[in-house]
Design a protein around this motif. Structure first.
Motif, PDB file in Angstrom:
ATOM      1  N   ASP A 267       0.838  -1.206   0.000  1.00 37.84           N
ATOM      2  CA  ASP A 267       0.000   0.000   0.000  1.00 37.84           C
ATOM      3  C   ASP A 267       0.874   1.257   0.000  1.00 37.84           C
ATOM      4  N   GLY A 268       1.961   1.226   0.773  1.00 33.11           N
ATOM      5  CA  GLY A 268       2.892   2.353   0.785  1.00 33.11           C
ATOM      6  C   GLY A 268       3.549   2.562  -0.565  1.00 33.11           C
ATOM      7  N   PHE A 269       3.966   1.463  -1.206  1.00 36.47           N
ATOM      8  CA  PHE A 269       4.558   1.565  -2.546  1.00 36.47           C
ATOM      9  C   PHE A 269       3.569   2.167  -3.543  1.00 36.47           C
ATOM     10  N   MET A 270       2.331   1.693  -3.505  1.00 28.33           N
ATOM     11  CA  MET A 270       1.320   2.194  -4.446  1.00 28.33           C
ATOM     12  C   MET A 270       1.033   3.675  -4.209  1.00 28.33           C
ATOM     13  N   SER A 271       0.963   4.074  -2.950  1.00 32.24           N
ATOM     14  CA  SER A 271       0.728   5.478  -2.632  1.00 32.24           C
ATOM     15  C   SER A 271       1.857   6.346  -3.184  1.00 32.24           C
ATOM     16  N   SER A 272       3.090   5.901  -3.000  1.00 32.53           N
ATOM     17  CA  SER A 272       4.236   6.642  -3.537  1.00 32.53           C
ATOM     18  C   SER A 272       4.184   6.701  -5.055  1.00 32.53           C
ATOM     19  N   TRP A 273       3.855   5.571  -5.681  1.00 37.79           N
ATOM     20  CA  TRP A 273       3.775   5.514  -7.145  1.00 37.79           C
ATOM     21  C   TRP A 273       2.701   6.454  -7.662  1.00 37.79           C
ATOM     22  N   GLU A 274       1.533   6.438  -7.024  1.00 37.69           N
ATOM     23  CA  GLU A 274       0.446   7.299  -7.478  1.00 37.69           C
ATOM     24  C   GLU A 274       0.803   8.771  -7.291  1.00 37.69           C
ATOM     25  N   SER A 275       1.467   9.108  -6.196  1.00 32.23           N
ATOM     26  CA  SER A 275       1.903  10.487  -5.984  1.00 32.23           C
ATOM     27  C   SER A 275       2.925  10.884  -7.034  1.00 32.23           C
ATOM     28  N   ARG A 276       3.847   9.990  -7.337  1.00 34.22           N
ATOM     29  CA  ARG A 276       4.847  10.277  -8.351  1.00 34.22           C
ATOM     30  C   ARG A 276       4.180  10.467  -9.696  1.00 34.22           C
ATOM     31  N   ASN A 277       3.211   9.630 -10.001  1.00 31.92           N
ATOM     32  CA  ASN A 277       2.513   9.758 -11.272  1.00 31.92           C
ATOM     33  C   ASN A 277       1.827  11.113 -11.379  1.00 31.92           C
ATOM     34  N   ARG A 278       1.179  11.561 -10.306  1.00 30.59           N
ATOM     35  CA  ARG A 278       0.494  12.853 -10.323  1.00 30.59           C
ATOM     36  C   ARG A 278       1.515  13.970 -10.548  1.00 30.59           C
ATOM     37  N   SER A 279       2.628  13.909  -9.838  1.00 31.37           N
ATOM     38  CA  SER A 279       3.675  14.921 -10.013  1.00 31.37           C
ATOM     39  C   SER A 279       4.201  14.908 -11.439  1.00 31.37           C
ATOM     40  N   GLN A 280       4.423  13.705 -11.968  1.00 28.05           N
ATOM     41  CA  GLN A 280       4.909  13.583 -13.343  1.00 28.05           C
ATOM     42  C   GLN A 280       3.874  14.109 -14.332  1.00 28.05           C
ATOM     43  N   ASP A 281       2.592  13.823 -14.097  1.00 24.36           N
ATOM     44  CA  ASP A 281       1.535  14.322 -14.970  1.00 24.36           C
ATOM     45  C   ASP A 281       1.508  15.851 -14.980  1.00 24.36           C
ATOM     46  N   ILE A 282       1.651  16.450 -13.803  1.00 16.82           N
ATOM     47  CA  ILE A 282       1.639  17.911 -13.709  1.00 16.82           C
ATOM     48  C   ILE A 282       2.833  18.494 -14.470  1.00 16.82           C
ATOM     49  N   MET A 283       4.014  17.926 -14.275  1.00 17.20           N
ATOM     50  CA  MET A 283       5.199  18.420 -14.984  1.00 17.20           C
ATOM     51  C   MET A 283       5.036  18.255 -16.491  1.00 17.20           C
ATOM     52  N   SER A 284       4.447  17.132 -16.905  1.00 15.97           N
ATOM     53  CA  SER A 284       4.239  16.895 -18.342  1.00 15.97           C
ATOM     54  C   SER A 284       3.264  17.905 -18.927  1.00 15.97           C
ATOM     55  N   GLN A 285       2.192  18.222 -18.192  1.00 14.14           N
ATOM     56  CA  GLN A 285       1.221  19.211 -18.671  1.00 14.14           C
ATOM     57  C   GLN A 285       1.869  20.583 -18.810  1.00 14.14           C
ATOM     58  N   LYS A 286       2.685  20.956 -17.841  1.00 14.54           N
ATOM     59  CA  LYS A 286       3.367  22.250 -17.914  1.00 14.54           C
ATOM     60  C   LYS A 286       4.303  22.301 -19.124  1.00 14.54           C
ATOM     61  N   GLN A 287       5.045  21.219 -19.333  1.00 14.78           N
ATOM     62  CA  GLN A 287       5.966  21.157 -20.473  1.00 14.78           C
ATOM     63  C   GLN A 287       5.195  21.221 -21.785  1.00 14.78           C
ATOM     64  N   SER A 288       4.097  20.501 -21.860  1.00 11.78           N
ATOM     65  CA  SER A 288       3.273  20.501 -23.065  1.00 11.78           C
ATOM     66  C   SER A 288       2.726  21.899 -23.343  1.00 11.78           C
ATOM     67  N   ASP A 289       2.204  22.548 -22.305  1.00 11.85           N
ATOM     68  CA  ASP A 289       1.673  23.904 -22.488  1.00 11.85           C
ATOM     69  C   ASP A 289       2.756  24.842 -23.011  1.00 11.85           C
TER      70      ASP A 289
ATOM     71  N   THR B 245      -2.188  29.353 -10.452  1.00 15.57           N
ATOM     72  CA  THR B 245      -1.050  29.455  -9.534  1.00 15.57           C
ATOM     73  C   THR B 245      -0.852  28.172  -8.725  1.00 15.57           C
ATOM     74  N   ASP B 246      -1.855  27.319  -8.699  1.00  9.73           N
ATOM     75  CA  ASP B 246      -1.783  26.062  -7.953  1.00  9.73           C
ATOM     76  C   ASP B 246      -1.455  24.939  -8.932  1.00  9.73           C
ATOM     77  N   ASP B 247      -0.317  24.294  -8.742  1.00  5.34           N
ATOM     78  CA  ASP B 247       0.098  23.224  -9.656  1.00  5.34           C
ATOM     79  C   ASP B 247      -0.940  22.118  -9.773  1.00  5.34           C
ATOM     80  N   ASN B 248      -1.716  21.871  -8.731  1.00  3.86           N
ATOM     81  CA  ASN B 248      -2.736  20.820  -8.786  1.00  3.86           C
ATOM     82  C   ASN B 248      -3.774  21.094  -9.863  1.00  3.86           C
ATOM     83  N   MET B 249      -3.933  22.351 -10.248  1.00  3.32           N
ATOM     84  CA  MET B 249      -4.902  22.688 -11.297  1.00  3.32           C
ATOM     85  C   MET B 249      -4.466  22.130 -12.653  1.00  3.32           C
ATOM     86  N   TYR B 250      -3.169  21.828 -12.797  1.00  3.46           N
ATOM     87  CA  TYR B 250      -2.690  21.232 -14.046  1.00  3.46           C
ATOM     88  C   TYR B 250      -3.141  19.782 -14.189  1.00  3.46           C
ATOM     89  N   ALA B 251      -3.558  19.171 -13.106  1.00  2.00           N
ATOM     90  CA  ALA B 251      -4.030  17.790 -13.152  1.00  2.00           C
ATOM     91  C   ALA B 251      -5.532  17.719 -13.423  1.00  2.00           C
TER      92      ALA B 251
END
Length: 104
Positions: free
Chosen positions: A30-52, A88-94
């Motif tokens: 469960d801890g591994f999955m939580s970390s993976w999902e958080s990493r995925n969200r962070s990666q998704d946000i960075m990818s959206q910013k790069q794409s924009d 201004t909130d990075d979470n809005m990129y998700a």
């Protein structure tokens, strides 16, 4: 009777140990999955910013509805109203966008 009792006790201890190991494994996974999902969200946000940035967009949101839009880069430099603000909130990129706003 003594042999059967001792065997049953040993078996019960092994079952209890197996259950404890299983619970520990599940908690670890469960801890591994939580970390993976958080990493995925962070990666998704960075990818959206790069794409924009690559496609020439900036994210803005409608202060009245909360909807998020992609606008042509520089939109917030020339827009002098109060309804649309830069994200201004990075979470809005998700969050999904509601559309596009092009400079007129």
């Amino acid at each position: 009777d003594s042999f059967v009792s001792t065997t049953n006790q040993a078996s019960n201890e092994k079952v209890a140990l197996a259950q404890q190991i299983s619970q520990n494994f599940n908690a670890t996974m469960d801890g591994f999955m939580s970390s993976w999902e958080s990493r995925n969200r962070s990666q998704d946000i960075m990818s959206q910013k790069q794409s924009d940035a690559t496609l020439g967009y900036e994210r803005i949101y409608d202060t009245e509805t909360g909807e998020i839009y992609k606008a042509t880069n520089g939109f917030t430099d020339v827009y002098d109203g109060k309804r649309y603000k830069a994200v201004t909130d990075d979470n809005m990129y998700a969050e999904p966008i509601s559309g596009y706003i092009e400079k007129q």
